[in-house]
Design an enzyme around this catalytic site. Structure first.
Site, PDB file in Angstrom:
ATOM      1  N   ASP A 121       0.783  -1.070   0.180  1.00  0.00           N
ATOM      2  CA  ASP A 121      -0.203   0.267   0.021  1.00  0.00           C
ATOM      3  C   ASP A 121       0.584   1.224  -0.027  1.00  0.00           C
ATOM      4  OD1 ASP A 121      -2.906   1.006   1.703  1.00  0.00           O
ATOM      5  OD2 ASP A 121      -1.775   1.690   0.753  1.00  0.00           O
ATOM      6  N   SER A 132      -3.277  11.090 -16.110  1.00  0.00           N
ATOM      7  CA  SER A 132      -3.791  11.417 -15.309  1.00  0.00           C
ATOM      8  C   SER A 132      -5.602  11.595 -16.146  1.00  0.00           C
ATOM      9  CB  SER A 132      -3.422  12.883 -15.693  1.00  0.00           C
ATOM     10  OG  SER A 132      -3.966  14.323 -15.809  1.00  0.00           O
ATOM     11  N   TYR A 143     -10.526  13.470  -6.259  1.00  0.00           N
ATOM     12  CA  TYR A 143     -10.309  12.853  -7.551  1.00  0.00           C
ATOM     13  C   TYR A 143      -9.196  14.069  -8.742  1.00  0.00           C
ATOM     14  CZ  TYR A 143      -9.668  10.051 -11.402  1.00  0.00           C
ATOM     15  OH  TYR A 143      -8.729   9.319 -12.749  1.00  0.00           O
ATOM     16  N   LYS A 192      -5.830  14.580  -9.366  1.00  0.00           N
ATOM     17  CA  LYS A 192      -5.070  14.631 -10.664  1.00  0.00           C
ATOM     18  C   LYS A 192      -4.411  15.898 -11.400  1.00  0.00           C
ATOM     19  CE  LYS A 192      -5.295  10.358 -11.522  1.00  0.00           C
ATOM     20  NZ  LYS A 192      -4.375   8.981 -11.180  1.00  0.00           N
TER      21      LYS A 192
END
Lengths: 242, 342
Positions: free
Chosen positions: A62, A143, A157, A161
């Protein structure tokens, strides 16, 4: 960059685009290490690649901390040697169904940033030096147009990005001319579990298969020296699938 | 001399003692000054081995605590040379650790419910030096080692090291059981500056080994044979550097060992994977290495004795006194020496 004979580390390797890239690059002769959290799904992908004659390994972990990054890179390098290619394909949407920023808990934003931004940052730190000393390397960050467009409910999110895209630009500037190159790739909308989780109502037939996107990305890798380091490319507009 | 007890927060404070073997001059500098001490056409060779977490805490089948420190992989890749320690851990001085329980061939050491080692054989030199085979092996071994192992460290440190602390900025393949720490001060920014002034950089991979075991007989036989790999581009870079009268500067004694082992065997450095059994010290004439960037070590250690291959006894003694008087810090997170003729 020549794919055949290269070593590639790919995060998010147990499914979606990461898995498809693993298959594609291994099919073109790369030694591939897939990094992911999910042991079983990862083992299945590695088996599938090996059954088609590719050289693949799976490393479970992780990417939450720098220590974990060094552990995963160490394991990966023990199995496959130093990487010429590093692909950041692991990402999380955060909690689904997606909610507006005003309804996003700070802890949730933190979690998304940790996976989508700090994870790639730490991993890149762990391999950039080795690439620099050997004067060659390619780091690809996957991306999204959510990094550019202010889509409602895609805040956590999208922000992660956008920041990842900027890391790519600054890394590229700092290592300009060194032989270590960085690219951001917007894969477009793909038929993946992630997409289904974000937009369950979408018409899946209109989405690109990850394998097709992976093939285009492979051709970008092959032509990487001809693209300015730090560029952000829309994969759908790039060349043709091999 | 005082040991640095932790990795430095600000690497720019890292001191560098420049020792000019030709003139005998000693000058106090800082690591970034390296850009003024090397020049275009010189070659820096680094050891790009990552440091694996080589310390494993476990028990014998009888439940006695042991610590196993990996010393190096055997050539078959399946077995490992390792040194046994008894009760305790890095917080006690190595010499003060109690002896491990008596271990015979066939004994099992358990580190976790699914991670164990079988002792394949015990050395005649000392029962603390063993050859082991791990269960699981292969990819499973590496996963278990990275989960259960810890970096080797010594009692002068103020806390447990994290794996990231034990790496250079360019490390990848986990061959080293202790950090090839001479290269720690080389930040990527400094490497970029060196490349910009026309200094070349190349890498070897060398399995830097254990530096101290607390057992005098075993310490006498250190370093054990250590695996190394010289890639073709490094062999080419060394040859090209010598051809243009540039200087080959080894970053760390592990690099000296790899390059000089190759040069001794073949007359010059070649691309190869080998085992370095070379002993560096007084009387050794380097064939290929012109300079050395290294950490600061106390007289009486193997690291220190190795420097006699580059400096005569007087200059080494003067440098040691100077370093002590000026408060240079020793060991892997300490200061540096650059042995390089002007």
């Amino acid at each position: 960059m020549e794919i055949s004979g290269s070593t590639a580390f790919i995060t998010g390797g147990s499914r979606g685009l990461g898995a498809a890239l693993g298959q594609e690059l291994a099919g073109r002769g790369a030694r591939v290490v897939l990094l992911a959290r999910g042991g079983e799904a990862l083992a299945a992908i590695v088996d599938r690649i090996r059954s088609t004659g590719g050289e693949a390994y799976g490393v479970v972990g992780d990417l939450g901390s720098l220590d974990e990054a060094h552990r995963m890179i160490g394991e990966s390098a023990a199995l496959a040697g130093a990487p010429e290619i590093l692909v950041h394909a692991a990402s999380t949407l955060g909690r689904t169904p997606l909610v507006p920023l005003v309804d996003t808990a700070p802890a949730e934003l933190e979690r998304v940033l940790r996976v989508n931004l700090l994870g790639p940052f730490g991993l890149t730190l762990a391999v950039a030096g080795s690439m620099l000393v050997r004067r060659r390397g390619l780091v690809l960050a996957i991306s999204s147009d959510a990094a550019v467009m202010p889509y409602q409910r895609w805040g956590a999110y999208g922000v992660s990005k956008a920041a990842l895209d900027h890391l790519v630009r600054i890394w590229a500037a700092e290592l300009e001319g060194s032989g270590v190159r960085f690219l951001s790739l917007d894969p477009g909308e793909m038929d993946t579990e992630m997409h289904a989780a974000a937009m369950p109502e979408a018409d899946r037939a209109a989405l690109r298969p990850p394998a097709e996107v992976a093939a285009r990305i492979a051709s970008i890798v092959t032509a990487a020296e001809s693209v300015p380091s730090g560029s952000r490319l829309e994969v759908a507009r790039w060349g043709r699938a091999a | 001399m005082t040991a640095a007890d932790w990795p430095r927060e600000d690497p720019a404070l890292h001191r560098l003692l420049w020792i000019d073997a030709a003139s005998g001059r000693l000058e106090d500098k800082e690591v970034p000054d390296i850009v003024r001490l090397v020049r275009a056409g010189d070659l820096l060779v680094v050891n790009d081995a990552a440091t694996l977490p080589a310390s494993l805490a476990g028990t014998t089948d009888a439940g006695e605590p042991v610590e196993l420190r990996l010393a190096g992989a055997c050539s078959d890749g399946e077995r490992w040379m390792a040194v046994l320690f008894g009760r305790g851990d890095w917080r006690q001085r190595t010499e003060a650790r109690p002896a491990p329980p008596v271990i015979t061939s066939g004994a099992r050491l358990v580190f976790a419910p699914t991670f164990a080692a079988e002792v394949v054989c015990v050395s005649h030199t000392t029962p603390r030096l063993v050859e082991v085979r791990f269960q699981p092996s292969g990819a499973g071994f590496w996963h278990a080692l990275y989960r259960h192992g810890r970096p080797v460290q010594y009692s002068y440190l103020r806390g447990p090291l994290r794996l990231a602390h034990a790496q250079t900025g360019y490390a990848t393949r986990p061959w080293a059981v202790e950090p090839p720490s001479a290269g720690r001060p080389l930040s990527l920014a400094l490497i970029r500056r060196l490349l910009a002034i026309g200094v070349e950089i190349a890498a070897v991979t060398h399995a830097a080994g254990l530096s101290s075991t607390g057992d005098p007989a075993l310490d006498e036989s250190l370093p054990l044979p250590e695996r190394f790999e010289i890639p073709p581009e490094t062999a080419r870079a060394v040859a090209a550097t010598r051809a243009r009268n540039g200087r080959v500067v080894a970053v760390g004694t592990s690099v000296v060992r790899a390059l000089e082992a190759s040069a001794e065997r073949h007359g010059h450095v070649v691309a190869e994977t080998g085992v370095a059994e070379i002993r560096l010290g007084p009387g050794f004439q380097p064939r290929t290495v012109d300079g050395l960037l290294t950490g600061v070590h106390e007289p009486g250690t193997t690291h220190h004795a190795l420097l006699r291959a580059f400096l005569d006894e007087d200059l080494l003694a003067r440098a040691s006194r100077h370093a002590e008087e000026r408060g240079y810090l020793i060991h892997e997170f300490g200061d540096s020496w650059l042995l390089l003729a002007a």
